[in-house]
Scaffold this motif. Sequence first.
Motif, short mmCIF file in Angstrom:
data_model
loop_
_atom_site.label_atom_id
_atom_site.label_comp_id
_atom_site.label_asym_id
_atom_site.label_seq_id
_atom_site.Cartn_x
_atom_site.Cartn_y
_atom_site.Cartn_z
N UNK A 34 95.99 73.13 16.85
CA UNK A 34 95.12 74.05 17.59
C UNK A 34 93.66 73.73 17.23
N UNK A 35 92.83 73.49 18.25
CA UNK A 35 91.41 73.19 18.06
C UNK A 35 90.60 74.37 18.60
N UNK A 36 89.78 74.97 17.75
CA UNK A 36 88.92 76.09 18.13
C UNK A 36 87.47 75.66 17.94
N UNK A 37 86.68 75.74 19.04
CA UNK A 37 85.29 75.25 19.01
C UNK A 37 84.34 76.32 19.51
N UNK A 38 83.42 76.75 18.65
CA UNK A 38 82.36 77.69 19.03
C UNK A 38 81.10 77.30 18.26
N UNK A 39 80.32 76.39 18.85
CA UNK A 39 79.21 75.79 18.11
C UNK A 39 77.89 75.80 18.90
N UNK A 40 77.69 76.84 19.69
CA UNK A 40 76.41 77.15 20.33
C UNK A 40 75.74 75.94 21.01
N UNK A 41 76.46 75.28 21.87
CA UNK A 41 75.89 74.17 22.61
C UNK A 41 76.23 72.81 22.03
N UNK A 42 76.65 72.77 20.77
CA UNK A 42 77.04 71.52 20.15
C UNK A 42 78.28 70.91 20.77
N UNK A 43 78.99 71.72 21.58
CA UNK A 43 80.20 71.22 22.25
C UNK A 43 79.88 70.09 23.22
N UNK A 44 78.64 70.05 23.73
CA UNK A 44 78.24 68.97 24.64
C UNK A 44 78.41 67.60 23.97
N UNK A 45 77.86 67.46 22.79
CA UNK A 45 77.95 66.19 22.05
C UNK A 45 79.37 65.94 21.57
N UNK A 46 80.04 66.99 21.10
CA UNK A 46 81.36 66.83 20.51
C UNK A 46 82.38 66.32 21.52
N UNK A 47 82.37 66.88 22.73
CA UNK A 47 83.37 66.50 23.74
C UNK A 47 82.91 65.38 24.67
N UNK A 48 81.71 64.82 24.42
CA UNK A 48 81.24 63.73 25.27
C UNK A 48 82.20 62.55 25.21
N UNK A 49 82.65 62.23 24.01
CA UNK A 49 83.71 61.23 23.83
C UNK A 49 84.95 61.99 23.38
N UNK A 50 85.83 62.29 24.34
CA UNK A 50 87.02 63.10 24.04
C UNK A 50 88.25 62.25 23.77
N UNK A 51 88.05 60.97 23.51
CA UNK A 51 89.19 60.07 23.30
C UNK A 51 89.98 60.45 22.05
N UNK A 52 89.36 61.19 21.14
CA UNK A 52 90.07 61.61 19.92
C UNK A 52 91.26 62.53 20.26
N UNK A 53 91.23 63.13 21.46
CA UNK A 53 92.33 64.02 21.87
C UNK A 53 93.58 63.26 22.27
N UNK A 54 93.39 62.03 22.75
CA UNK A 54 94.52 61.24 23.24
C UNK A 54 95.48 60.91 22.11
N UNK A 55 96.76 61.18 22.32
CA UNK A 55 97.81 60.88 21.33
C UNK A 55 97.58 61.57 19.98
N UNK A 56 96.81 62.66 19.98
CA UNK A 56 96.58 63.39 18.73
C UNK A 56 97.62 64.49 18.57
N UNK A 57 97.59 65.15 17.43
CA UNK A 57 98.51 66.27 17.16
C UNK A 57 98.07 67.55 17.87
N UNK A 58 96.87 67.56 18.44
CA UNK A 58 96.31 68.77 19.07
C UNK A 58 97.02 69.08 20.38
N UNK A 59 97.54 70.30 20.49
CA UNK A 59 98.25 70.74 21.70
C UNK A 59 97.56 71.92 22.38
#
Length: 250
Positions: free
Chosen positions: A181-206
Motif C-alpha cells: 500500500x502506497x500513501x502519498x500526501x506531500x503538498x505538490x511533491x507528487x508531481x515530481x514523484x510520479x513523473x517517472x512511475x516506472x517504479x510501480x511496474x512489477x512492484x509489490x504495490x497493489x
Amino acid sequence: MFGFINSARMKWKEFNFEFHYSRRKQIKWRQLNGIDLEISDELMKKSICRYIYNGIYETDEHKILTETFNADDTLLELGTGIGYNTIYCAKKSHNRVTSFEGNSSLIPLIKKNMKKNDTDFDVRNEILVSQNAEELTSTFNIAEEFWFSSLKTDPGARITHQITVPTCSVKQVISEVNPTYLLVDIEGGEEEFFRDSSFLANSSIKKILVELHPWAIGDEKCNAIITNILRNGFTMKIDLSPKHIMYFYK
C-alpha cells in the motif's frame, strides 16, 4: 427554522472548540477516532488544532484507509505529518509501516504520538525520490502551518525557512520493505514523484492513495499523475475518490 438550528450548531461547535483549545496546556492530548494526538503549541497553529478538535482532520484519507487498508497490508507512506493515519495503519498491521517525513521538527512529535498509541513503526526524515537523483539532498520548505511544508513553493503557503533533507530511492525502499500500500500526501511533491512511475511496474504495490494538490501544481500536472499511475496497470476506484484524493488498485 433549519437555518437557525444550523447557525446555533455552528456557534456551539465554535464555543466548544474555543473552550477546549483554551485548556490545551492542561490537557495536551486529543483523541481522534481512537488515536491519541498531542496538541503542540510549538508546531500546531490554531487552524490545524480546529480540524483535530472538530474531528475533521484528514477525514477523507482516513475514511478510505478504513475501507481499503487490510491487516495483512504493508504501508509505504510519503508525508507522515503528525502520524495520524500512519498510526492507524501501524495498529492494524502490527507496525508494518515505513513512513517518510521531510519536516525534521515533526519527528519528535510523531514519535511521542507513536509511543502514546503503543506503536513502533519506521519513520525516516528523508525525501523519497522516484528518479535517480544526482543530488543526495533536497531543499525542503518549512511553512508556518506544517501541512503546507513541501518541496514546492506554494504561493499560498507562508514559508518560514528552508532545510536540507537527505534523499532516498523509492526502488531501494520497495526492495527493502515490499510494501503493498502506497500513501502519498506531500503538498505538490507528487508531481515530481510520479513523473517517472516506472517504479510501480512489477512492484509489490497493489494499492495507492494519493492526495493531489491542484492549487500547487495545476490541473494538467494532476491529470498527468493519474495517467502515469493508470499506465502502470492500476484502476481508479471512482466512488472512493472524493475531491482531490485518488484511490487506485490492482
